[in-house]
Scaffold this active site. Structure first.
Site, PDB file in Angstrom:
ATOM      1  N   VAL A  11       0.817  -1.210   0.000  1.00  0.00           N
ATOM      2  CA  VAL A  11       0.000   0.000   0.000  1.00  0.00           C
ATOM      3  C   VAL A  11       0.856   1.266   0.000  1.00  0.00           C
ATOM      4  CG1 VAL A  11      -1.579   1.356   1.446  1.00  0.00           C
ATOM      5  CG2 VAL A  11      -2.067  -1.039   0.963  1.00  0.00           C
ATOM      6  N   THR A  86      -1.153  -4.173   9.626  1.00  0.00           N
ATOM      7  CA  THR A  86      -2.043  -4.403  10.782  1.00  0.00           C
ATOM      8  C   THR A  86      -2.490  -5.865  10.739  1.00  0.00           C
ATOM      9  OG1 THR A  86      -3.874  -3.528   9.434  1.00  0.00           O
ATOM     10  CG2 THR A  86      -2.907  -2.041  11.052  1.00  0.00           C
ATOM     11  N   PHE A 152      -8.438   1.211  -0.768  1.00  0.00           N
ATOM     12  CA  PHE A 152      -9.275   0.146  -1.339  1.00  0.00           C
ATOM     13  C   PHE A 152      -8.601  -0.553  -2.516  1.00  0.00           C
ATOM     14  CE2 PHE A 152     -12.084   3.222   0.692  1.00  0.00           C
ATOM     15  CZ  PHE A 152     -12.839   2.395   1.516  1.00  0.00           C
ATOM     16  N   ARG A 154      -6.613  -3.016  -5.014  1.00  0.00           N
ATOM     17  CA  ARG A 154      -6.473  -4.482  -5.066  1.00  0.00           C
ATOM     18  C   ARG A 154      -5.083  -4.817  -5.569  1.00  0.00           C
ATOM     19  NH1 ARG A 154     -10.552  -5.438  -9.668  1.00  0.00           N
ATOM     20  NH2 ARG A 154      -9.550  -3.473 -10.183  1.00  0.00           N
ATOM     21  N   HIS A 254     -17.658 -15.392  -8.067  1.00  0.00           N
ATOM     22  CA  HIS A 254     -16.953 -16.526  -8.664  1.00  0.00           C
ATOM     23  C   HIS A 254     -16.666 -17.542  -7.570  1.00  0.00           C
ATOM     24  CE1 HIS A 254     -16.592 -14.315 -12.356  1.00  0.00           C
ATOM     25  NE2 HIS A 254     -16.149 -13.279 -11.665  1.00  0.00           N
ATOM     26  N   ALA A 255     -17.298 -18.702  -7.691  1.00  0.00           N
ATOM     27  CA  ALA A 255     -17.067 -19.744  -6.683  1.00  0.00           C
ATOM     28  C   ALA A 255     -15.626 -20.236  -6.799  1.00  0.00           C
ATOM     29  CB  ALA A 255     -18.039 -20.892  -6.912  1.00  0.00           C
ATOM     30  N   CYS A 263      -5.870  -9.259   3.229  1.00  0.00           N
ATOM     31  CA  CYS A 263      -6.900  -8.395   3.826  1.00  0.00           C
ATOM     32  C   CYS A 263      -8.128  -9.123   4.349  1.00  0.00           C
ATOM     33  CB  CYS A 263      -7.322  -7.320   2.822  1.00  0.00           C
ATOM     34  SG  CYS A 263      -6.005  -6.138   2.487  1.00  0.00           S
ATOM     35  N   LYS A 266      -7.951 -11.409   7.707  1.00  0.00           N
ATOM     36  CA  LYS A 266      -7.657 -10.690   8.957  1.00  0.00           C
ATOM     37  C   LYS A 266      -8.702  -9.602   9.243  1.00  0.00           C
ATOM     38  CE  LYS A 266      -4.530  -6.992   7.359  1.00  0.00           C
ATOM     39  NZ  LYS A 266      -5.379  -5.836   7.653  1.00  0.00           N
ATOM     40  N   LYS A 324      -4.078 -14.801  -5.378  1.00  0.00           N
ATOM     41  CA  LYS A 324      -4.758 -14.476  -6.634  1.00  0.00           C
ATOM     42  C   LYS A 324      -3.695 -14.194  -7.686  1.00  0.00           C
ATOM     43  CE  LYS A 324      -5.630  -9.570  -5.701  1.00  0.00           C
ATOM     44  NZ  LYS A 324      -6.626  -8.536  -5.847  1.00  0.00           N
TER      45      LYS A 324
HETATM   46  P1  NAD Z   1       3.156  -4.665   4.122  1.00  0.00           P
HETATM   47  O1  NAD Z   1       3.454  -5.630   5.189  1.00  0.00           O
HETATM   48  O2  NAD Z   1       3.391  -5.022   2.696  1.00  0.00           O
HETATM   49  O3  NAD Z   1       3.963  -3.303   4.380  1.00  0.00           O
HETATM   50  C1  NAD Z   1       4.093  -2.686   5.624  1.00  0.00           C
HETATM   51  C2  NAD Z   1       5.485  -2.055   5.694  1.00  0.00           C
HETATM   52  O4  NAD Z   1       5.559  -1.207   6.824  1.00  0.00           O
HETATM   53  C3  NAD Z   1       6.623  -3.052   5.840  1.00  0.00           C
HETATM   54  O5  NAD Z   1       7.538  -2.876   4.768  1.00  0.00           O
HETATM   55  C4  NAD Z   1       7.250  -2.711   7.195  1.00  0.00           C
HETATM   56  O6  NAD Z   1       8.653  -2.900   7.213  1.00  0.00           O
HETATM   57  C5  NAD Z   1       6.878  -1.248   7.331  1.00  0.00           C
HETATM   58  N1  NAD Z   1       6.868  -0.714   8.697  1.00  0.00           N
HETATM   59  C6  NAD Z   1       6.288  -1.225   9.802  1.00  0.00           C
HETATM   60  N2  NAD Z   1       6.483  -0.407  10.863  1.00  0.00           N
HETATM   61  C7  NAD Z   1       7.182   0.664  10.417  1.00  0.00           C
HETATM   62  C8  NAD Z   1       7.670   1.859  11.010  1.00  0.00           C
HETATM   63  N3  NAD Z   1       7.456   2.124  12.306  1.00  0.00           N
HETATM   64  N4  NAD Z   1       8.353   2.727  10.254  1.00  0.00           N
HETATM   65  C9  NAD Z   1       8.572   2.472   8.951  1.00  0.00           C
HETATM   66  N5  NAD Z   1       8.129   1.370   8.324  1.00  0.00           N
HETATM   67  C10 NAD Z   1       7.431   0.472   9.026  1.00  0.00           C
HETATM   68  O7  NAD Z   1       1.619  -4.254   4.333  1.00  0.00           O
HETATM   69  P2  NAD Z   1       0.548  -3.786   3.225  1.00  0.00           P
HETATM   70  O8  NAD Z   1      -0.005  -4.975   2.522  1.00  0.00           O
HETATM   71  O9  NAD Z   1       1.090  -2.643   2.458  1.00  0.00           O
HETATM   72  O10 NAD Z   1      -0.614  -3.263   4.194  1.00  0.00           O
HETATM   73  C11 NAD Z   1      -0.488  -2.056   4.942  1.00  0.00           C
HETATM   74  C12 NAD Z   1      -1.857  -1.684   5.481  1.00  0.00           C
HETATM   75  O11 NAD Z   1      -2.754  -1.398   4.393  1.00  0.00           O
HETATM   76  C13 NAD Z   1      -2.540  -2.800   6.283  1.00  0.00           C
HETATM   77  O12 NAD Z   1      -3.265  -2.218   7.335  1.00  0.00           O
HETATM   78  C14 NAD Z   1      -3.483  -3.430   5.277  1.00  0.00           C
HETATM   79  O13 NAD Z   1      -4.587  -4.044   5.904  1.00  0.00           O
HETATM   80  C15 NAD Z   1      -3.917  -2.231   4.468  1.00  0.00           C
HETATM   81  N6  NAD Z   1      -4.342  -2.537   3.108  1.00  0.00           N
HETATM   82  C16 NAD Z   1      -3.659  -3.450   2.342  1.00  0.00           C
HETATM   83  C17 NAD Z   1      -4.067  -3.712   1.045  1.00  0.00           C
HETATM   84  C18 NAD Z   1      -3.334  -4.722   0.202  1.00  0.00           C
HETATM   85  O14 NAD Z   1      -3.857  -5.098  -0.851  1.00  0.00           O
HETATM   86  N7  NAD Z   1      -2.162  -5.195   0.597  1.00  0.00           N
HETATM   87  C19 NAD Z   1      -5.162  -3.027   0.495  1.00  0.00           C
HETATM   88  C20 NAD Z   1      -5.816  -2.081   1.282  1.00  0.00           C
HETATM   89  C21 NAD Z   1      -5.405  -1.840   2.585  1.00  0.00           C
END
Ligand code: NAD
Length: 433
Positions: A11, A86, A152, A154, A254-255, A263, A266, A324
């Protein structure tokens, strides 16, 4: 505008690169030195279509940079995003907010002027209040407002989603923060992307409600698929028959083998916990989470049945590992439960995934990785299609049949036509047909 992104994962990195592409000056911060080193060398830490080109062109233009130093990253920033992970807290399913809280405290200590702190991570309702409290405690002099701006996008289509979102949600009760957010997202007004200004708690809840609704839709059609199998109906026709109703819509019908990914699993659990704590349990989501987690092992039983009721000593080819297509993300991928259950049953696994081998090797043991789909099929007693990557959509079935010791194909994504498979002499099973 000057923007800092704390956390440069799926993200943070995509959002940071897209904001830079809009013309803002973005510094992406991550505490993982390996990640920052690779980014500075132009190497992407994740697989996401189009990302490498977007990052390199904006880095070259001087609008996007990377650092491990939070102090350096937030200097002069008007908006500071928290985009850290998270994950589920071990044991109880609550969202683990320790990374968010740590980032808030670090930001507060380094803050040298007014800034808007934007929570982009998916966080339970009320987290904005907690971030505000932690920051005020860490630095009573700090001047800031805390805004919720859930993401949001993907994986696999992240850049398109960020640049052409269905909507942008901004949660704040603060006028100055609202103006900063409007300026930040102004480039998207040209595309007429709707921007919703709502209360902070409401914004936090919108994200969970959206994910829980989508997870419910998937789980609904998965259970209808089981009913179709029992009743001799076709789930794809049922999905089309209901999806053409505008009130229902055809997406997420899609089944398949059950939802996975970084996401939905959790976030459904975290919503269940929050709702229980607040005395307003959401029983439909409790059921969705339970049905989905049982489904993944049920898929392994389906494979075992198709392979003759026993896989001990058998070699199973697994096509697709990531949760996916078009991502290398293995988090909570159905392939993990399916492979582990097959291994528990005594099978050996030969797998192929276009991008997932490196991440898969971190979570799975004793899997042989193939160089291409056909290599995985060589000498296998059955094949399972788990993730619908394009490369699996038009396999040469004569070759598939010749490579397998028995012509057994279990298609958990309904990519192929049962009648066509029967004609070719393949013992084919799929979902809800
Ligand atoms: P991720 O694990 O890929 O990335 C998180 C990054 O944060 C890691 O690289 C980690 O080293 C870094 N980090 C943690 N603590 C830190 C700090 N104190 N200072 C600097 N860097 C720090 O996670 P993600 O998939 O990008 O998800 C991040 C958030 O976005 C989550 O809450 C997730 O639920 C939400 N989200 C994710 C998606 C998705 O498709 N992955 C989509 C929408 C929302």
């Amino acid at each position: 505008m000057r923007v800092a992104m704390i956390g440069s994962g799926y993200v943070g990195l995509v959002s940071g690169a897209c904001f830079a592409d809009f013309g803002h000056h973005v510094v992406c911060v991550d505490k993982d030195p390996g990640k920052i080193e690779r980014l500075n060398a132009g190497i992407m830490p994740i697989y996401e279509p189009g990302l490498e080109q977007l990052v390199s062109s904006n880095a070259r233009a001087g609008r996007l940079s990377f650092t491990t130093s939070l102090d350096e990253g937030i200097a002069g920033a008007e908006a500071i995003f928290i985009a850290v992970g998270t994950p589920s807290r071990r044991g109880d399913g609550h969202a683990d907010l320790s990374y968010v809280h740590a980032a808030a405290s670090e930001i507060a200590k380094a803050l040298d002027g007014y800034a808007v702190i934007v929570t982009k991570s998916t966080v339970p309702v009320g987290t904005g209040d907690e971030v505000e409290r932690i920051m005020a405690e860490a630095n009573p002099e700090a001047q800031f407002a805390v805004v919720s701006n859930p993401e949001f996008l993907r994986e696999g289509a992240a850049i398109g989603d960020f640049k052409r979102p269905d909507r942008i949600v901004v949660g704040t009760e603060d006028d100055r923060a609202r103006a900063v957010m409007a300026e930040l997202y102004r480039p998207l007004f040209l595309n007429q992307s709707p921007i919703l200004f709502v209360g902070r708690r409401t914004a936090e809840l919108i994200k969970y409600a959206a994910n829980a609704f989508l997870a419910t839709k998937i789980t609904f059609i998965n259970e209808i698929a089981d009913l179709c199998e029992a009743a001799g109906a076709n789930v794809q026709d049922v999905a089309r028959g209901i999806g053409l109703d505008n009130r229902i819509g055809s997406k997420f019908l899609h089944a398949g083998p059950g939802y996975g990914g970084s996401c939905f699993p959790k976030d459904t659990l975290a919503l269940v916990k929050t709702a229980q704590d607040l005395g307003a349990p959401i029983r439909i989501v409790e059921t969705v989470a339970a049905v989905n987690s049982q489904r993944k092992r049920a898929m392994a039983r389906k494979v075992i049945a198709a392979a003759g009721g026993n896989v001990r000593g058998k070699r199973i080819a697994v096509l697709g590992l990531t949760f996916k297509p078009n991502t290398d993300d293995m988090r909570d991928s159905p392939a993990i439960d399916i492979i582990q259950a097959l291994q528990d049953g005594g099978a050996t696994i030969h797998a192929y995934d276009p991008e997932g081998h490196e991440q898969a090797a971190l979570v799975l043991n004793h899997v042989d990785y193939a160089n291409d789909p056909y290599h995985a099929l060589e000498g296998a007693d059955a094949a399972v299609l788990v993730t619908e990557w394009d490369v699996f959509r038009a396999l040469d079935m004569d070759r598939v049949k010749a490579l397998l010791t028995a012509p057994v194909l279990i298609d958990l994504r309904n990519v192929y036509d049962p009648a066509e498979m029967a004609r070719r002499g393949i013992r084919y099973s799929s979902i809800g047909r």
